[in-house]
Motif scaffolding. Structure first.
Motif, short mmCIF file in Angstrom:
data_model
loop_
_atom_site.label_atom_id
_atom_site.label_comp_id
_atom_site.label_asym_id
_atom_site.label_seq_id
_atom_site.Cartn_x
_atom_site.Cartn_y
_atom_site.Cartn_z
N ILE A 285 1.11 -1.55 0.11
CA ILE A 285 0.19 -0.50 0.15
C ILE A 285 1.00 1.24 0.14
CG2 ILE A 285 -1.90 1.10 1.05
CD1 ILE A 285 -3.01 -1.49 0.06
N PRO A 286 0.85 1.93 -1.08
CA PRO A 286 1.48 3.07 -1.55
C PRO A 286 1.82 4.20 -0.52
CG PRO A 286 0.88 3.43 -3.01
CD PRO A 286 0.43 1.81 -2.42
N GLU A 287 0.28 4.00 0.32
CA GLU A 287 0.09 5.55 1.10
C GLU A 287 0.28 5.23 2.05
OE1 GLU A 287 -3.24 4.97 -2.27
OE2 GLU A 287 -2.24 3.33 -1.10
N PHE A 288 0.58 4.38 2.58
CA PHE A 288 1.53 3.46 3.99
C PHE A 288 2.74 4.02 4.18
CE2 PHE A 288 -3.03 0.53 4.80
CZ PHE A 288 -4.02 1.37 4.95
N VAL A 289 3.57 4.78 5.45
CA VAL A 289 4.61 5.39 5.18
C VAL A 289 5.52 4.17 5.75
CG1 VAL A 289 6.25 6.42 6.12
CG2 VAL A 289 3.94 7.84 4.81
N ALA A 290 3.86 3.52 7.41
CA ALA A 290 5.03 3.16 8.16
C ALA A 290 3.61 1.64 8.23
CB ALA A 290 5.49 3.12 9.70
N PRO A 291 4.56 0.72 7.41
CA PRO A 291 3.15 -0.38 7.61
C PRO A 291 3.13 -1.19 8.95
CG PRO A 291 4.46 -0.71 5.57
CD PRO A 291 5.13 0.30 6.12
N LYS A 292 1.59 -1.88 9.24
CA LYS A 292 1.54 -2.17 10.48
C LYS A 292 2.44 -3.89 10.02
CE LYS A 292 -1.45 0.71 12.30
NZ LYS A 292 -0.69 1.90 11.96
N THR A 293 2.96 -4.23 11.13
CA THR A 293 3.84 -5.38 11.51
C THR A 293 2.73 -6.18 11.82
OG1 THR A 293 4.11 -5.13 13.76
CG2 THR A 293 5.94 -4.43 11.91
N THR A 294 2.31 -7.51 12.34
CA THR A 294 1.98 -8.24 13.43
C THR A 294 1.90 -8.00 14.22
OG1 THR A 294 2.40 -10.50 10.95
CG2 THR A 294 1.54 -10.83 13.19
N THR A 295 3.70 -7.77 14.52
CA THR A 295 3.35 -8.00 16.27
C THR A 295 2.37 -6.40 16.75
OG1 THR A 295 5.94 -8.63 15.64
CG2 THR A 295 4.95 -7.49 18.50
N MET A 296 2.54 -5.14 16.23
CA MET A 296 1.83 -4.12 16.29
C MET A 296 0.18 -4.83 15.95
SD MET A 296 3.90 -1.49 13.89
CE MET A 296 3.10 -0.32 14.28
#
Length: 146
Positions: free
Chosen positions: A21-32
């Motif tokens: 997703i190009p709009e997501f600067v910091a993609p969510k991780t599985t851990t988060m």
């Protein structure tokens, strides 16, 4: 392209979609994601093209009668096909069957299509939150379920 189907998914599917997703600067991780969902009832719906996850919508219980629609995304090549709308409607239906009376959502001004979809489906703006790190405020939405 195969017909896109929506069904409950798993957290690994979210991580896979988030990376594209190009709009997501910091993609969510599985851990988060798992940390946020710990000990909360939640619903994860994933849209699949065959076996490929192409979109998702994730939310969790805020209170006994309120649900928070937390995250969602559609891969760029699958946008404009009504997938986000289908995910939203499926989430609403599930919430109603589980006894939730309302859904809360936050979005940002930069996600114009999301804002338009929420407003067109009777989500009402109930607040705005400015963060020091960005000039794009979070817009709070609320919908009372029937």
């Amino acid at each position: 392209m195969n017909k896109v189907t929506i069904r409950p998914g798993n957290i690994a599917d979210i991580a896979e979609i988030e990376q594209h997703i190009p709009e997501f600067v910091a993609p969510k991780t599985t851990t988060m994601i798992l940390q946020r969902l710990a000990d909360k009832p939640y619903l994860l719906l994933v849209a699949y093209d065959g076996d490929k996850p192409v979109a998702y919508k994730l939310g969790y219980q805020l209170a006994a009668e309120e649900f928070y629609s937390w995250l969602g995304a559609v891969l760029p090549s699958y946008r404009g096909q009504g997938i986000a709308r289908r995910l939203l409607l499926d989430q609403e239906l599930w919430c109603q069957t589980k006894g939730y009376q309302a859904i809360r959502v936050k979005s940002m001004n930069c996600f114009k299509t999301m804002l338009q979809m929420l407003i067109s489906h009777d989500y009402h703006i109930v607040g705005c939150e400015t963060a020091a790190a960005t000039t794009d405020p979070k817009i709070h939405f609320y919908k009372r379920l029937k």
